[in-house]
Write a protein that holds these residues in place. Structure first.
Motif, PDB file in Angstrom:
ATOM      1  N   SER A   1       6.946  12.086   9.057  1.00  0.00           N
ATOM      2  CA  SER A   1       5.575  12.125   9.551  1.00  0.00           C
ATOM      3  C   SER A   1       4.825  10.869   9.096  1.00  0.00           C
ATOM      4  N   GLN A   2       3.750  10.590   9.801  1.00  0.00           N
ATOM      5  CA  GLN A   2       2.994   9.379   9.506  1.00  0.00           C
ATOM      6  C   GLN A   2       1.916   9.650   8.460  1.00  0.00           C
ATOM      7  N   THR A   3       1.721   8.690   7.583  1.00  0.00           N
ATOM      8  CA  THR A   3       0.637   8.794   6.603  1.00  0.00           C
ATOM      9  C   THR A   3      -0.063   7.456   6.505  1.00  0.00           C
ATOM     10  N   ILE A   4      -1.313   7.511   6.131  1.00  0.00           N
ATOM     11  CA  ILE A   4      -2.101   6.289   5.959  1.00  0.00           C
ATOM     12  C   ILE A   4      -2.756   6.326   4.595  1.00  0.00           C
ATOM     13  N   HIS A   5      -2.671   5.238   3.883  1.00  0.00           N
ATOM     14  CA  HIS A   5      -3.201   5.151   2.527  1.00  0.00           C
ATOM     15  C   HIS A   5      -4.255   4.063   2.457  1.00  0.00           C
ATOM     16  N   GLN A   6      -5.261   4.320   1.664  1.00  0.00           N
ATOM     17  CA  GLN A   6      -6.272   3.301   1.387  1.00  0.00           C
ATOM     18  C   GLN A   6      -6.525   3.274  -0.117  1.00  0.00           C
ATOM     19  N   TRP A   7      -6.706   2.086  -0.627  1.00  0.00           N
ATOM     20  CA  TRP A   7      -7.153   1.972  -2.020  1.00  0.00           C
ATOM     21  C   TRP A   7      -7.945   0.703  -2.223  1.00  0.00           C
ATOM     22  N   PRO A   8      -8.844   0.755  -3.217  1.00  0.00           N
ATOM     23  CA  PRO A   8      -9.097   1.914  -4.065  1.00  0.00           C
ATOM     24  C   PRO A   8      -9.914   2.978  -3.344  1.00  0.00           C
ATOM     25  N   ALA A   9     -10.060   4.132  -3.945  1.00  0.00           N
ATOM     26  CA  ALA A   9     -10.857   5.207  -3.349  1.00  0.00           C
ATOM     27  C   ALA A   9     -12.341   4.917  -3.500  1.00  0.00           C
ATOM     28  N   THR A  10     -12.715   4.379  -4.635  1.00  0.00           N
ATOM     29  CA  THR A  10     -14.098   3.994  -4.872  1.00  0.00           C
ATOM     30  C   THR A  10     -14.122   2.656  -5.594  1.00  0.00           C
ATOM     31  N   LEU A  11     -15.222   1.939  -5.383  1.00  0.00           N
ATOM     32  CA  LEU A  11     -15.320   0.607  -5.965  1.00  0.00           C
ATOM     33  C   LEU A  11     -16.788   0.254  -6.154  1.00  0.00           C
ATOM     34  N   VAL A  12     -17.114  -0.239  -7.333  1.00  0.00           N
ATOM     35  CA  VAL A  12     -18.460  -0.728  -7.618  1.00  0.00           C
ATOM     36  C   VAL A  12     -18.341  -2.206  -7.968  1.00  0.00           C
ATOM     37  N   GLN A  13     -19.026  -3.036  -7.180  1.00  0.00           N
ATOM     38  CA  GLN A  13     -18.897  -4.478  -7.347  1.00  0.00           C
ATOM     39  C   GLN A  13     -20.273  -5.137  -7.411  1.00  0.00           C
ATOM     40  N   PRO A  14     -20.418  -6.212  -8.184  1.00  0.00           N
ATOM     41  CA  PRO A  14     -21.700  -6.935  -8.199  1.00  0.00           C
ATOM     42  C   PRO A  14     -21.838  -7.819  -6.973  1.00  0.00           C
ATOM     43  N   VAL A  15     -23.086  -8.079  -6.619  1.00  0.00           N
ATOM     44  CA  VAL A  15     -23.360  -9.005  -5.513  1.00  0.00           C
ATOM     45  C   VAL A  15     -22.720 -10.352  -5.808  1.00  0.00           C
TER      46      VAL A  15
ATOM     47  N   LEU B   1     -13.974  -9.281  -2.589  1.00  0.00           N
ATOM     48  CA  LEU B   1     -13.550  -7.928  -2.235  1.00  0.00           C
ATOM     49  C   LEU B   1     -12.179  -7.968  -1.593  1.00  0.00           C
ATOM     50  N   SER B   2     -11.373  -6.981  -1.917  1.00  0.00           N
ATOM     51  CA  SER B   2     -10.105  -6.804  -1.221  1.00  0.00           C
ATOM     52  C   SER B   2      -9.809  -5.318  -1.137  1.00  0.00           C
ATOM     53  N   LEU B   3      -9.807  -4.795   0.073  1.00  0.00           N
ATOM     54  CA  LEU B   3      -9.452  -3.399   0.313  1.00  0.00           C
ATOM     55  C   LEU B   3      -8.146  -3.373   1.092  1.00  0.00           C
ATOM     56  N   GLU B   4      -7.279  -2.460   0.714  1.00  0.00           N
ATOM     57  CA  GLU B   4      -5.959  -2.430   1.335  1.00  0.00           C
ATOM     58  C   GLU B   4      -5.711  -1.112   2.064  1.00  0.00           C
ATOM     59  N   CYS B   5      -5.012  -1.230   3.152  1.00  0.00           N
ATOM     60  CA  CYS B   5      -4.638  -0.072   3.962  1.00  0.00           C
ATOM     61  C   CYS B   5      -3.173  -0.218   4.348  1.00  0.00           C
ATOM     62  N   THR B   6      -2.401   0.836   4.155  1.00  0.00           N
ATOM     63  CA  THR B   6      -1.011   0.809   4.589  1.00  0.00           C
ATOM     64  C   THR B   6      -0.686   2.084   5.356  1.00  0.00           C
ATOM     65  N   VAL B   7       0.181   1.932   6.318  1.00  0.00           N
ATOM     66  CA  VAL B   7       0.605   3.049   7.161  1.00  0.00           C
ATOM     67  C   VAL B   7       2.098   3.243   6.984  1.00  0.00           C
ATOM     68  N   GLU B   8       2.532   4.481   6.901  1.00  0.00           N
ATOM     69  CA  GLU B   8       3.946   4.794   6.786  1.00  0.00           C
ATOM     70  C   GLU B   8       4.375   5.692   7.936  1.00  0.00           C
TER      71      GLU B   8
ATOM     72  N   ASP C   1       3.519  -5.612   9.162  1.00  0.00           N
ATOM     73  CA  ASP C   1       3.307  -4.745  10.328  1.00  0.00           C
ATOM     74  C   ASP C   1       2.414  -3.546  10.014  1.00  0.00           C
ATOM     75  N   ARG C   2       2.582  -2.975   8.829  1.00  0.00           N
ATOM     76  CA  ARG C   2       1.861  -1.745   8.507  1.00  0.00           C
ATOM     77  C   ARG C   2       0.875  -1.932   7.357  1.00  0.00           C
ATOM     78  N   GLN C   3       0.408  -3.156   7.180  1.00  0.00           N
ATOM     79  CA  GLN C   3      -0.548  -3.445   6.121  1.00  0.00           C
ATOM     80  C   GLN C   3      -1.753  -4.165   6.701  1.00  0.00           C
ATOM     81  N   PHE C   4      -2.925  -3.683   6.342  1.00  0.00           N
ATOM     82  CA  PHE C   4      -4.169  -4.251   6.862  1.00  0.00           C
ATOM     83  C   PHE C   4      -5.110  -4.426   5.684  1.00  0.00           C
ATOM     84  N   ILE C   5      -5.656  -5.612   5.527  1.00  0.00           N
ATOM     85  CA  ILE C   5      -6.470  -5.924   4.363  1.00  0.00           C
ATOM     86  C   ILE C   5      -7.854  -6.371   4.807  1.00  0.00           C
ATOM     87  N   LEU C   6      -8.867  -5.857   4.160  1.00  0.00           N
ATOM     88  CA  LEU C   6     -10.251  -6.248   4.409  1.00  0.00           C
ATOM     89  C   LEU C   6     -10.739  -7.033   3.199  1.00  0.00           C
ATOM     90  N   SER C   7     -11.321  -8.209   3.440  1.00  0.00           N
ATOM     91  CA  SER C   7     -11.700  -9.079   2.332  1.00  0.00           C
ATOM     92  C   SER C   7     -13.098  -9.638   2.526  1.00  0.00           C
TER      93      SER C   7
END
Lengths: 112, 113
Positions: free
Chosen positions: B1-15, B19-26, B71-77
């Protein structure tokens, strides 16, 4: 992309049927209509999808009139756990895949 | 079955911080991938979508960027976060064309102070 318009919020008592209507006057010929449900701090979850007339699954029914300029999501006998935000989306094909636009959604509050 | 992961779950950052948020799909191949942002009490705003490795389309001009190194990795920066970048970031995937359904990850809650 077709824009959608939904009521901002609705209240319903437990056990009642709830109908949420969405307007999408500029829907294109190839567009499908999809509804999602979102609970707080979670990603949206697919509920139902249709192109025309009526679609029914184990969760809901979707009614789409012939002109397809609107659609109605029907939730039978809602319970407290159905309290959520419901989004109506109209998808367009761009570059070979579906790109959809989420509106502000309808916040459904089920009252005991 | 397919799953999607994101991390971190929460993040507190100064102005002004990066930033780097990661997403992977399996469990699926060559998915369409999406990044959305949801401000408090608002709907979802599509930020980026990708139909393949290295193919990124931006929906809204801003100080964010996206990359798809695999292919199954998407990063937001971001190089420098703004206060207005605070929100709930959701990654989603879909396959096929036309009427495919999008499946969403658990999301990352970002607070910029």
């Amino acid at each position: 992309l077709a824009k959608t318009t939904q009521p901002i919020s609705m209240d319903s008592y437990e056990g009642q049927e709830v109908n949420i209507t969405c307007s999408h006057n500029n829907i294109a010929t190839n567009d499908y209509i999809t509804w999602y449900q979102q609970f707080p701090s979670q990603g949206p979850r697919f509920i139902i999808q249709g192109y025309k007339t009526k679609v029914t699954n184990e969760v809901a029914s979707l009614f789409i009139p012939a002109d397809r300029k609107s659609s109605t999501l029907s939730l039978p006998r809602v319970s407290l756990s159905d309290t959520a935000v419901y989004y109506c989306l109209v998808g367009s094909i761009s570059g070979g895949y579906q790109k959809v636009t989420f509106g502000t959604g309808t916040k459904l509050q089920v009252i005991p | 079955s397919q799953t999607i992961h994101q991390w971190p779950a929460t993040l507190v950052q100064p102005v002004g911080s990066p930033l780097s948020l990661e997403c992977t799909v399996e469990g699926t191949s060559n998915p369409n991938l999406y990044w959305y942002r949801q401000a408090a009490g608002r709907g979802l705003q599509l930020l980026f979508y990708s139909v393949g490795i290295g193919q990124i389309s931006s929906e809204v001009p801003q100080n964010l960027s996206a990359s798809r190194p695999q292919d199954r990795q998407f990063i937001l920066s971001s190089k420098k976060l703004l206060l207005s970048d605070s929100g709930f970031y959701l990654c989603a995937w879909s396959v096929g064309q036309g009427k495919e359904t999008q499946y969403f990850g658990p999301g990352t809650r970002l607070l910029v102070l």
